[in-house]
Design an enzyme around this catalytic site. Structure first.
Site, PDB file in Angstrom:
ATOM      1  N   GLY A 123      -1.165 -14.965  -0.786  1.00 30.96           N
ATOM      2  CA  GLY A 123       0.177 -14.926  -1.360  1.00 30.96           C
ATOM      3  C   GLY A 123       1.182 -15.779  -0.590  1.00 30.96           C
ATOM      4  O   GLY A 123       1.935 -16.562  -1.165  1.00 30.96           O
ATOM      5  N   ARG A 124       1.184 -15.669   0.739  1.00 33.12           N
ATOM      6  CA  ARG A 124       2.188 -16.404   1.525  1.00 33.12           C
ATOM      7  C   ARG A 124       1.797 -17.866   1.733  1.00 33.12           C
ATOM      8  O   ARG A 124       2.486 -18.598   2.426  1.00 33.12           O
ATOM      9  CB  ARG A 124       2.455 -15.685   2.843  1.00 33.12           C
ATOM     10  CG  ARG A 124       1.233 -15.338   3.649  1.00 33.12           C
ATOM     11  CD  ARG A 124       1.545 -14.314   4.730  1.00 33.12           C
ATOM     12  NE  ARG A 124       0.330 -13.845   5.394  1.00 33.12           N
ATOM     13  CZ  ARG A 124      -0.418 -12.838   4.962  1.00 33.12           C
ATOM     14  NH1 ARG A 124      -0.087 -12.200   3.860  1.00 33.12           N
ATOM     15  NH2 ARG A 124      -1.503 -12.471   5.615  1.00 33.12           N
ATOM     16  N   LYS A 167       3.932   1.524   0.050  1.00 38.54           N
ATOM     17  CA  LYS A 167       3.871   1.392  -1.418  1.00 38.54           C
ATOM     18  C   LYS A 167       3.272   2.655  -2.031  1.00 38.54           C
ATOM     19  O   LYS A 167       3.754   3.171  -3.026  1.00 38.54           O
ATOM     20  CB  LYS A 167       2.987   0.207  -1.809  1.00 38.54           C
ATOM     21  CG  LYS A 167       3.550  -1.171  -1.476  1.00 38.54           C
ATOM     22  CD  LYS A 167       2.586  -2.249  -2.011  1.00 38.54           C
ATOM     23  CE  LYS A 167       2.934  -3.622  -1.494  1.00 38.54           C
ATOM     24  NZ  LYS A 167       1.983  -4.658  -1.900  1.00 38.54           N
TER      25      LYS A 167
HETATM   26  O1  F6P Z   1       3.500  -6.700  -0.184  1.00 40.78           O
HETATM   27  C1  F6P Z   1       2.894  -7.822   0.345  1.00 40.78           C
HETATM   28  C2  F6P Z   1       2.449  -8.832  -0.689  1.00 40.78           C
HETATM   29  O2  F6P Z   1       1.155  -8.557  -1.070  1.00 40.78           O
HETATM   30  C3  F6P Z   1       2.566 -10.241  -0.158  1.00 40.78           C
HETATM   31  O3  F6P Z   1       1.516 -10.613   0.626  1.00 40.78           O
HETATM   32  C4  F6P Z   1       2.701 -11.028  -1.409  1.00 40.78           C
HETATM   33  O4  F6P Z   1       3.211 -12.300  -1.166  1.00 40.78           O
HETATM   34  C5  F6P Z   1       3.636 -10.144  -2.204  1.00 40.78           C
HETATM   35  O5  F6P Z   1       3.256  -8.823  -1.862  1.00 40.78           O
HETATM   36  C6  F6P Z   1       3.580 -10.326  -3.685  1.00 40.78           C
HETATM   37  O6  F6P Z   1       2.314 -10.053  -4.194  1.00 40.78           O
HETATM   38  P1  F6P Z   1       1.898 -10.547  -5.644  1.00 40.78           P
HETATM   39  O7  F6P Z   1       1.964 -12.020  -5.663  1.00 40.78           O
HETATM   40  O8  F6P Z   1       0.516 -10.027  -5.862  1.00 40.78           O
HETATM   41  O9  F6P Z   1       2.880  -9.956  -6.621  1.00 40.78           O
END
Ligand code: F6P
Length: 524
Positions: free
Chosen positions: A263-264, A489
């Site tokens: 994601g990052r 969460k």
């Molecule tokens: O909560 C952390 C996370 O999983 C991050 O690593 C990620 O960038 C963000 O949430 C958003 O996740 P997604 O792209 O699955 O909505």
């Protein structure tokens, strides 16, 4: 693998630190006329000046020896070979495959054709939105994009679009990340449903905030234009095609990426679609090209002149040898105001870990707190703490050589301040009055971009990505998972019914806090 703190090179570094301790940083500079040249390296057109680190030539040698002892070169090769470096989730981390023209393989399968196909689809779609080839349900051309996503699915596009806003010539992009309803209201205020395209970016397509905001956007648009409008007004960037389909999006509205993109690390994927729409696909390609130039540098340069590796190694030096728990990112470019937030996620979500790759508790500190701001406003706020606080922080100064606006004198003042701050942190001063003493001996790195454009921004972000990887390799941790975000969460989901009035078992502290909130809500 033994902890890095048990290696001979680390012990040599600690002995060296003690020997170097009596020599102030400023004296290191004054004692070596070649220091500037010897401590400045180039990567993809960006100059990295490490000369204000508390280090000499021997430090550099020992840090490189540490990296070799930790097999950093082999780790880099493993990363680029597409091996499952994300050991806890059993995945490679191949965001580099998105930004070059190289053939990478995952499990023996060449991913190049698929990557190029996705890239081309993004290009075609972004161009169509920009030139009116893809219109809204009423036949109107899009003037705005609502970019819905959070964390890595938002911070990258937001940083890039805002940093390059001077070059923006497409629809305007507004971002919604937070589930706070005010954010949705603020982002949609004044927008016309008929001319708004919604890009939902979510790797999992299961993130609560994003799902809620996507549903709200669908209600908002379809409530006005009818159910059929969704197919024209919504697209998704995701690794979960099935969930996007369940949301009601046809295949052609889904721009996929694979689970080997974290994601990052996803700004280079279809998550970057709002960038291509706002700035044009040519600029998005430039962003990728800059990052690719950093990849080539990182893979091929010896550690001694490898900018991401050195950035990572000085980070370890500051964190573990000099005990700095805080790292400030100081952006002397007002348009890069989102850089600290971007790096905060990149570094703290990656390396905020307490166990090594084998699951054993580490007995040394890992990622520092990463924070920062834009300068010069930060100078009138937290720089007091940087100069005279009781804690020592390491700083990254981000400086752009060419002016970013029309008034030359403003840029000259900006540059003078950037140079003055890192000098003042290093030298300090002692006018006699203890209240006015600045201790100096405070460390920084300065990264100089020749100009603030897509190429150099891409190069800069990739430098930081690889820095994170190098630090993780030295520390022996996995930078590619983020299980620490899960517990909160899960608890939030269990508490939600109680917030909505149901009688569910709660921790007494939560029950008490909800009571406090409820009373205040009722009393006003
Ligand atoms: O909560 C952390 C996370 O999983 C991050 O690593 C990620 O960038 C963000 O949430 C958003 O996740 P997604 O792209 O699955 O909505």
């Amino acid at each position: 693998m033994v902890p890095f703190t048990d290696t001979p090179s680390w012990h040599a570094l600690l002995a060296h630190r003690d020997a170097l301790a009596p020599t102030p940083l400023d004296a290191l500079w004054r004692g070596d006329p070649e220091r500037g040249a010897n401590f400045t390296f180039q990567c993809a057109g960006i100059a990295a000046d490490f000369s204000k680190q508390r280090a000499d030539a021997e430090t550099l040698k020992l840090l490189v020896a540490l990296a070799r002892e930790r097999d950093v070169p082999a780790a880099i090769a493993t990363l680029f070979a597409g091996e499952k470096v994300n050991v806890t989730e059993g995945r490679p981390a191949l965001h580099m495959a998105l930004r070059g023209d190289e053939h990478f393989a995952v499990g023996g399968h060449d991913i190049y054709p698929e990557v190029q196909r996705n890239r081309e689809r993004m290009r075609v779609f972004a161009d169509a939105v920009r030139d009116g080839g893809w219109k809204g349900a009423t036949g109107a051309q899009f003037t705005h994009v609502l970019a819905i996503g959070i964390g890595g699915s938002s911070l990258g596009p937001r940083l890039v679009i805002e940093a390059l806003r001077g070059e923006s010539d497409g629809p305007q992009v507004r971002f919604i990340a937070n589930v706070d309803p005010a954010e949705f209201d603020d982002a949609t205020r004044g927008l016309d449903e008929a001319t708004t395209l919604v890009v939902v970016a979510s790797k999992t397509f299961a993130t609560q905030e994003t799902t809620m905001n996507a549903i709200a956007a669908r209600d908002w648009i379809c409530g006005s234009l009818g159910e059929g409008a969704a197919a024209k007004h919504f697209v998704a960037a995701t690794a979960n095609r099935a969930a996007a389909a369940e949301f009601g999006l046809p295949d052609c509205n889904v721009f996929p990426f694979e689970d080997w993109v974290g994601g990052r690390y996803s700004v280079w994927s279809s998550v970057g679609l709002p960038i291509a729409i706002a700035l044009g696909s040519a600029r998005f390609e430039q962003l990728l090209a800059g990052a690719h130039a950093t990849d080539l540098h990182f893979r091929s340069n010896p550690l001694e002149r490898n900018v991401p590796a050195l950035l990572g190694l000085f980070g370890v030096w500051n964190r573990n040898a000099l005990n700095m728990a805080s790292h400030a990112v100081l952006s002397y470019a007002s348009r890069m105001e989102n850089l600290p937030a971007y790096l905060q996620q990149l570094e703290m979500e990656s390396n905020g870990k307490r166990v090594d790759r084998e699951g054993r508790a580490v007995l040394f500190p890992t990622c520092p707190v990463v924070w920062g701001g834009t300068e010069t406003p930060g100078q009138h706020a937290f720089h007091q703490w940087l100069h005279q606080g009781t804690d020592f922080a390491s700083c990254d100064f981000i400086v752009v050589a060419q002016p970013m606006g029309s008034r030359a004198i403003h840029h000259e003042i900006l540059l003078a301040n950037a140079c003055a701050q890192s000098q003042a942190l290093m030298t300090g001063n002692d006018p006699g009055d203890p209240h006015r003493v600045s201790t100096g001996n405070r460390v920084s790195t300065t990264l100089v971009l020749p100009k603030l454009d897509a190429f150099h921004l891409g190069a800069l972000l990739a430098i930081y990505e690889h820095q994170v990887f190098v630090q993780a390799s030295v520390w022996g941790i996995n930078p590619f998972d983020q299980f620490g975000v899960e517990l909160g969460k899960t608890i939030a989901n269990a508490i939600l019914p109680a917030v909505q009035g149901a009688n569910v078992p709660l921790h007494p502290a939560t029950s008490h806090l909800l009571d406090v909130i409820r009373k205040l809500s009722e009393s006003h």
